[in-house]
Write an enzyme that holds these catalytic residues in place. Sequence first.
Site, PDB file in Angstrom:
ATOM      1  N   LEU A 164      45.466  14.469  57.990  1.00  0.00           N
ATOM      2  CA  LEU A 164      46.206  14.783  56.764  1.00  0.00           C
ATOM      3  C   LEU A 164      47.245  15.846  57.087  1.00  0.00           C
ATOM      4  CD1 LEU A 164      43.248  14.949  54.207  1.00  0.00           C
ATOM      5  CD2 LEU A 164      44.626  12.977  54.890  1.00  0.00           C
ATOM      6  N   GLU A 171      51.381  15.684  57.113  1.00  0.00           N
ATOM      7  CA  GLU A 171      52.646  14.945  57.013  1.00  0.00           C
ATOM      8  C   GLU A 171      53.676  15.417  58.031  1.00  0.00           C
ATOM      9  OE1 GLU A 171      50.923  16.034  54.417  1.00  0.00           O
ATOM     10  OE2 GLU A 171      50.364  14.142  53.440  1.00  0.00           O
ATOM     11  N   HIS A 189      52.556  13.532  42.594  1.00  0.00           N
ATOM     12  CA  HIS A 189      52.395  12.155  43.033  1.00  0.00           C
ATOM     13  C   HIS A 189      53.495  11.227  42.512  1.00  0.00           C
ATOM     14  CE1 HIS A 189      48.503  13.756  44.042  1.00  0.00           C
ATOM     15  NE2 HIS A 189      48.107  12.603  44.569  1.00  0.00           N
TER      16      HIS A 189
END
Length: 325
Positions: free
Chosen positions: A58, A60, A129
């Site tokens: 995890l 990015e 999101h």
Amino acid sequence: MAEKNMVQAINEALLQEMKRDERTLLFGEDVGINGGVFRATDKIHEELGDKRIFDTPLAESGIMGMALGLAIGGFRPIPEIQFSGFTMEAIDGLCGQLARHRYRLGGTGSAPVTIRSTFGGGVGTPELHSDNLEGLFGQTPGLRIVIPSGPYDAKGLLVSSIRNNDPVYFLEHLKLYRSIKEDVPEELYTIELDKANIIQEGTDITIVTYGSMVHESKKAIKTLEKEGISVELIDLRTVVPFDTDTILESVRKTGHAVVVQEAQRMTGLANHIMAEISELAMYDLEAPIGRVAAPDSHFPFGAAEGVWLPTSKDVEAAVRRTLTE
């Protein structure tokens, strides 16, 4: 030809193109055995194995950095960032490295990376999101941004993006993943990048839009046509760089324009589109350019989406206002 939703079309494009070109690699958080959080990469691991598609930590920033390294090494990486808001963690890799790579090398090298990510409202996601960040990343020279509005476009545009020799930020709207079905060819095909799609022709006013707002605009047009208003609808497809020529040709014909986006009024791409129309077609306009956009606030929590997101009613109102000014 078979009827597919956008997830199915994207999955098919990825698998078929990866089978065709062994230089393609797909990686990201949970994209492998689990098939992705939205199952867009479902069963690809079974077909191609963990040397072609694999999970990452995890992180990015690490995903984006690895994508650049693999591209330099001769691969065509397809990293996935689960939600576009998380791209903020990798902004240096995307905007500071990938997008500048060809320029730094004086055109002697390229970074053929297609970054897939999701965005958009209407599905009640948590904070960070659903944010529409195409306007922010669109200010980066060297980065192409593609946003399909349906399954047919999603497959053809994704294949073209993967084959492109420069970085493409390929944004997939969450609400469109399973809400729209279209006939999609079984075989591989491409759709030209940087070229807008005139969904329908009209004579009274031009609507320029992209992503989920294409469908809100279609709803609005059905009502407006009953009032005798003829609308030309343009889907940008590639939002950076957008197809100025197609927009200007349409506006010069209709004399009126409305630009529609889901992003906030102060962000997004509508402002730039309006500026281009104003600068290059000022004397063809019969009224000020209309605009439909979300309020200038943070994207709300899911319970408030219904009063925040632009709708077909907003598009209808903007068209009527533009035609009567």
